[in-house]
Design a protein around this motif. Structure first.
Motif, PDB file in Angstrom:
ATOM      1  N   LEU A 355     -27.597  30.251 -21.239  1.00  0.00           N
ATOM      2  CA  LEU A 355     -27.804  31.513 -20.527  1.00  0.00           C
ATOM      3  C   LEU A 355     -28.714  31.271 -19.335  1.00  0.00           C
ATOM      4  N   SER A 356     -28.447  31.951 -18.247  1.00  0.00           N
ATOM      5  CA  SER A 356     -29.386  31.954 -17.126  1.00  0.00           C
ATOM      6  C   SER A 356     -29.385  33.324 -16.477  1.00  0.00           C
ATOM      7  N   TYR A 357     -30.543  33.674 -15.925  1.00  0.00           N
ATOM      8  CA  TYR A 357     -30.705  34.975 -15.271  1.00  0.00           C
ATOM      9  C   TYR A 357     -31.457  34.778 -13.966  1.00  0.00           C
ATOM     10  N   LYS A 358     -30.850  35.245 -12.859  1.00  0.00           N
ATOM     11  CA  LYS A 358     -31.466  35.145 -11.538  1.00  0.00           C
ATOM     12  C   LYS A 358     -31.742  36.557 -11.015  1.00  0.00           C
ATOM     13  N   PRO A 359     -32.962  37.053 -11.199  1.00  0.00           N
ATOM     14  CA  PRO A 359     -33.281  38.376 -10.635  1.00  0.00           C
ATOM     15  C   PRO A 359     -33.277  38.367  -9.111  1.00  0.00           C
ATOM     16  N   THR A 360     -33.590  37.205  -8.524  1.00  0.00           N
ATOM     17  CA  THR A 360     -33.521  37.017  -7.070  1.00  0.00           C
ATOM     18  C   THR A 360     -32.969  35.616  -6.807  1.00  0.00           C
ATOM     19  N   ASP A 361     -32.682  35.321  -5.552  1.00  0.00           N
ATOM     20  CA  ASP A 361     -32.195  33.989  -5.201  1.00  0.00           C
ATOM     21  C   ASP A 361     -33.263  32.915  -5.384  1.00  0.00           C
ATOM     22  N   ASP A 362     -34.530  33.339  -5.473  1.00  0.00           N
ATOM     23  CA  ASP A 362     -35.633  32.384  -5.547  1.00  0.00           C
ATOM     24  C   ASP A 362     -36.215  32.235  -6.948  1.00  0.00           C
ATOM     25  N   LEU A 363     -35.612  32.878  -7.947  1.00  0.00           N
ATOM     26  CA  LEU A 363     -36.161  32.829  -9.303  1.00  0.00           C
ATOM     27  C   LEU A 363     -35.028  32.770 -10.312  1.00  0.00           C
ATOM     28  N   VAL A 364     -35.141  31.862 -11.288  1.00  0.00           N
ATOM     29  CA  VAL A 364     -34.130  31.757 -12.334  1.00  0.00           C
ATOM     30  C   VAL A 364     -34.812  31.452 -13.664  1.00  0.00           C
ATOM     31  N   PHE A 365     -34.364  32.150 -14.695  1.00  0.00           N
ATOM     32  CA  PHE A 365     -34.768  31.858 -16.066  1.00  0.00           C
ATOM     33  C   PHE A 365     -33.541  31.297 -16.789  1.00  0.00           C
ATOM     34  N   PHE A 366     -33.739  30.246 -17.593  1.00  0.00           N
ATOM     35  CA  PHE A 366     -32.593  29.644 -18.261  1.00  0.00           C
ATOM     36  C   PHE A 366     -32.960  29.216 -19.674  1.00  0.00           C
ATOM     37  N   GLY A 367     -31.938  29.100 -20.494  1.00  0.00           N
ATOM     38  CA  GLY A 367     -32.128  28.663 -21.868  1.00  0.00           C
ATOM     39  C   GLY A 367     -30.804  28.231 -22.463  1.00  0.00           C
ATOM     40  N   SER A 368     -30.866  27.429 -23.502  1.00  0.00           N
ATOM     41  CA  SER A 368     -29.649  26.977 -24.171  1.00  0.00           C
ATOM     42  C   SER A 368     -29.956  26.633 -25.610  1.00  0.00           C
ATOM     43  N   LEU A 369     -28.930  26.781 -26.439  1.00  0.00           N
ATOM     44  CA  LEU A 369     -28.972  26.348 -27.832  1.00  0.00           C
ATOM     45  C   LEU A 369     -27.687  25.554 -28.054  1.00  0.00           C
ATOM     46  N   ALA A 370     -27.826  24.279 -28.396  1.00  0.00           N
ATOM     47  CA  ALA A 370     -26.653  23.415 -28.486  1.00  0.00           C
ATOM     48  C   ALA A 370     -26.804  22.451 -29.647  1.00  0.00           C
ATOM     49  N   GLN A 371     -25.668  22.084 -30.199  1.00  0.00           N
ATOM     50  CA  GLN A 371     -25.633  21.092 -31.264  1.00  0.00           C
ATOM     51  C   GLN A 371     -24.710  19.955 -30.848  1.00  0.00           C
ATOM     52  N   ALA A 372     -25.131  18.739 -31.122  1.00  0.00           N
ATOM     53  CA  ALA A 372     -24.311  17.571 -30.810  1.00  0.00           C
ATOM     54  C   ALA A 372     -24.430  16.574 -31.955  1.00  0.00           C
ATOM     55  N   PHE A 373     -23.477  15.680 -32.044  1.00  0.00           N
ATOM     56  CA  PHE A 373     -23.506  14.678 -33.091  1.00  0.00           C
ATOM     57  C   PHE A 373     -23.208  13.316 -32.491  1.00  0.00           C
ATOM     58  N   ARG A 374     -23.581  12.278 -33.233  1.00  0.00           N
ATOM     59  CA  ARG A 374     -23.234  10.909 -32.854  1.00  0.00           C
ATOM     60  C   ARG A 374     -22.730  10.185 -34.085  1.00  0.00           C
ATOM     61  N   ALA A 375     -21.489   9.755 -34.036  1.00  0.00           N
ATOM     62  CA  ALA A 375     -20.932   8.971 -35.136  1.00  0.00           C
ATOM     63  C   ALA A 375     -21.547   7.580 -35.133  1.00  0.00           C
ATOM     64  N   PRO A 376     -21.856   7.013 -36.280  1.00  0.00           N
ATOM     65  CA  PRO A 376     -22.367   5.633 -36.306  1.00  0.00           C
ATOM     66  C   PRO A 376     -21.321   4.670 -35.761  1.00  0.00           C
ATOM     67  N   ASN A 377     -21.764   3.719 -34.964  1.00  0.00           N
ATOM     68  CA  ASN A 377     -20.813   2.785 -34.386  1.00  0.00           C
ATOM     69  C   ASN A 377     -20.480   1.667 -35.367  1.00  0.00           C
ATOM     70  N   MET A 378     -19.528   0.831 -34.982  1.00  0.00           N
ATOM     71  CA  MET A 378     -19.016  -0.199 -35.878  1.00  0.00           C
ATOM     72  C   MET A 378     -20.086  -1.211 -36.267  1.00  0.00           C
TER      73      MET A 378
END
Length: 602
Positions: A355-378
């Motif tokens: 998510l991001s919110y720009k009340p003006t062109d000179d100001l931005v608030f941002f945030g994220s919630l994400a999940q990722a994985f890594r499979a074990p390699n050979m």
């Protein structure tokens, strides 16, 4: 200068890897012109290329695997090389470029030559680079034994049909013939002898792109590629004199991506991105010192990964500002097996909401919630054979395969703000500032456990890990003066035991001050990097002292006149010849270095 990003594992070229927020190597997706760089070795780097024709490097921090693919629990590093159109001037259809570089710290001499051209529909580029370097001098005046002779080449061909259909072919290759320890990131010892190391890397790709600005539904990209990377090491010292060990990894991949834009109104639009990826890795190891010809710790194995993703960028404009909402999800299926019957077959879903919110062109608030994985390699799943010989009461140490090793999963919350000010001290000045805080919860972190007296080395999972950190970066400009600064910190612990993990990053400050002398087409600058002591280490690990390192650089690059095709770069790195070691590294970094690079275009 990017906070939270660094190159680690010492100054030897073959051992260096990129780290993002404390994550290294396998935890980062590394791409070269869209090709996955999956070469996996605890002793060597992950990618091989000459930087002479590098166009840009994109860094994505954190769990951003929805579009880029499974495996990016730490982030993404995407390298992109130049096309002919990037080098030709407006109205120019053919050109050539030559370059020469010298460095004092490792006695390096390098040269490169490129030719490129375009017609109405054709774009072509060919480049060849040669490098030769010797021992690396550290800040104490000692030499790290290294000898590299590198030949690399790049060929790119693009053809556009009927304005919207573009076909591209590419070959990128490198041969590095050198002498250094088997483990380039470590010091010379009986278990890490000097070897003659030959790295051969060949990468091929074919692309099709459809892009019509009048078609909002179809912006299609299809990319097929093949990578073949082989490292051959012959012991030229130590107890195994004459032994030859080989590690080879082949990657075959295909990606299909499309974007569809839906403008529901002037204030409401959707950019829908969706696609498919599949790639197969085949690894082979060999050694002349084993009875069956296999290489200890390098299993003969193969892995197949495929995934689907969809992402929607929803932009909403209102009288209180602009909102951007990005939901995304990815599904990945992976399976692998070795040549003795061990196997693994798993799947994972990786959601993301930004998510991001720009009340003006000179100001931005941002945030994220994400999940990722890594499979074990050979190499983590199926290693076998001797890790290192014993002595006295210590038995020989052998690898133990663990086909039940679980994938690493990381859930990351990030919050931040960016702001821009103008006219603070003068009418023409500008200050930009960005800050972010991130918190990650990891499950089943993969770690290697070496039991000295039990004689085993096995990769195991840590149940839970907590990582948190913060980053600040700012830039101030007034007239021709620019000041940049970045600050980063990461703390990582085993949530069950409270023990620190190797993902810790001590408080690190980077600064860059530069001034452009427009009248003489020159820019001069001073870069610095400061790090506090890294004392957040696990049991049995040593802390690393803090340090401050400074560089001076100068560039002469006229855009008109008799020398408009000439670029001269001069620099002094580690100006005060500081002896220092980066976090969790075995080797000290390079000492003072005087460097020069001259580039001429025709």
């Amino acid at each position: 200068m990017t906070p939270g990003v660094d190159v680690i594992n010492g100054p030897r070229r073959n051992g260096q890897t990129v780290t993002i927020r404390g994550f290294d190597a396998e935890a980062i997706i590394t791409l070269m012109d869209g090709r996955r760089q999956n070469y996996e070795s605890a002793h060597d780097g992950r990618f091989y290329f000459d930087p002479a024709l590098m166009k840009q490097v994109e860094v994505v921090k954190g769990a951003a695997s929805s579009i880029y693919g499974g495996g990016g629990i730490g982030g993404v590093v995407a390298f992109e090389t130049k096309d002919a159109s990037d080098l030709l001037r407006p109205g120019q259809n053919f050109g050539a470029m030559g370059g020469f570089r010298g460095r004092s710290a490792n006695g390096e001499i390098s040269s490169s030559a490129s030719v490129y051209g375009r017609t109405e529909n054709l774009d072509i580029l060919g480049s060849l680079a040669l490098r030769k370097s010797g021992d690396i001098r550290d800040g104490d005046g000692e030499d790290l034994e290294t000898d590299d002779q590198v030949v690399s080449g790049l060929f790119k061909l693009g053809y556009t049909l009927n304005d919207w259909h573009t076909f591209k072919l590419q070959y990128q290759g490198l041969n590095n013939d050198g002498q250094e320890p088997n483990n380039g990131a470590g010091g010379i010892s009986s278990s890490n002898p000097i070897v003659n190391k030959v790295v051969d890397d060949h990468q091929f790709s074919a692309r099709y792109e459809f892009s019509n600005p009048d078609n909002d539904l179809l912006n299609l990209k299809i990319h097929a590629y093949y990578n073949d990377t082989e490292t051959e090491e012959e012991d030229i010292s130590g107890a195994n004199l004459g032994r030859v060990q080989v590690r080879e990894l082949n990657t075959t991949g295909l990606t299909v991506d499309n974007q569809s834009v839906f403008a529901l109104s002037d204030d409401h639009s959707h950019t829908l991105s969706y696609g498919f990826e599949i790639y197969r890795d085949v690894q082979e190891g060999s050694s002349t010192a084993t009875g069956d010809g296999t290489r200890p710790g390098v299993p003969d194995a193969e892995a197949l990964n495929w995934g689907l993703y969809i992402q929607d960028e929803i932009e909403l404009a209102s009288n209180v500002g602009t909102f951007l909402v990005i939901p995304a999800v990815r599904f990945d299926q992976y399976r692998s097996e070795d040549n003795v019957g061990n196997s693994q077959n798993e799947s994972a879903i990786s959601p993301k909401l930004a998510l991001s919110y720009k009340p003006t062109d000179d100001l931005v608030f941002f945030g994220s919630l994400a999940q990722a994985f890594r499979a074990p390699n050979m190499t983590e799943l199926y290693p076998s054979g001797q890790h290192f010989p014993g002595g006295g009461p210590i038995p020989n140490n052998n690898f133990v395969p663990n086909p039940d090793l679980k994938p690493e999963t990381v859930t990351t919350l990030e919050l931040g703000v960016g702001i821009k000010f103008e006219g603070l001290a003068a009418n023409n000045d500008q200050l930009k500032f960005k800050g972010a805080w991130h918190y990650s919860r990891g499950e089943d972190f993969i770690t290697q456990e070496v039991d000295i007296f039990g004689g085993t080395t096995e990769n195991l999972n840590i149940d839970k890990a907590i990582l948190w950190g913060a980053e600040l970066e700012g830039e101030y400009q007034i007239n021709k003066f620019t000041a940049k600064a970045g600050l980063a910190y990461v703390e990582a612990k085993d949530d069950d035991t409270g023990e620190y993990l190797s993902n810790n990053v001590p408080l690190t400050l980077t600064t860059d001050f530069s001034y452009e002398f427009e009248s003489i087409s020159s820019t001069i600058g001073w870069r610095s990097r400061f790090a506090t002591e890294n004392d957040h280490v696990g049991s049995g690990e040593d802390s690393t002292a803090g340090y401050g390192v400074h560089d001076i650089y100068y560039r002469y690059a006229p855009t008109e006149g008799d020398f408009k095709h000439l670029t001269v770069d001069l620099g002094i790195e580690n100006v005060f010849d500081k002896y220092y070691t980066k976090r969790f590294a075995t080797l000290p970094e390079e000492g003072i270095n005087f460097g020069a690079r001259v580039t001429l275009k025709w």
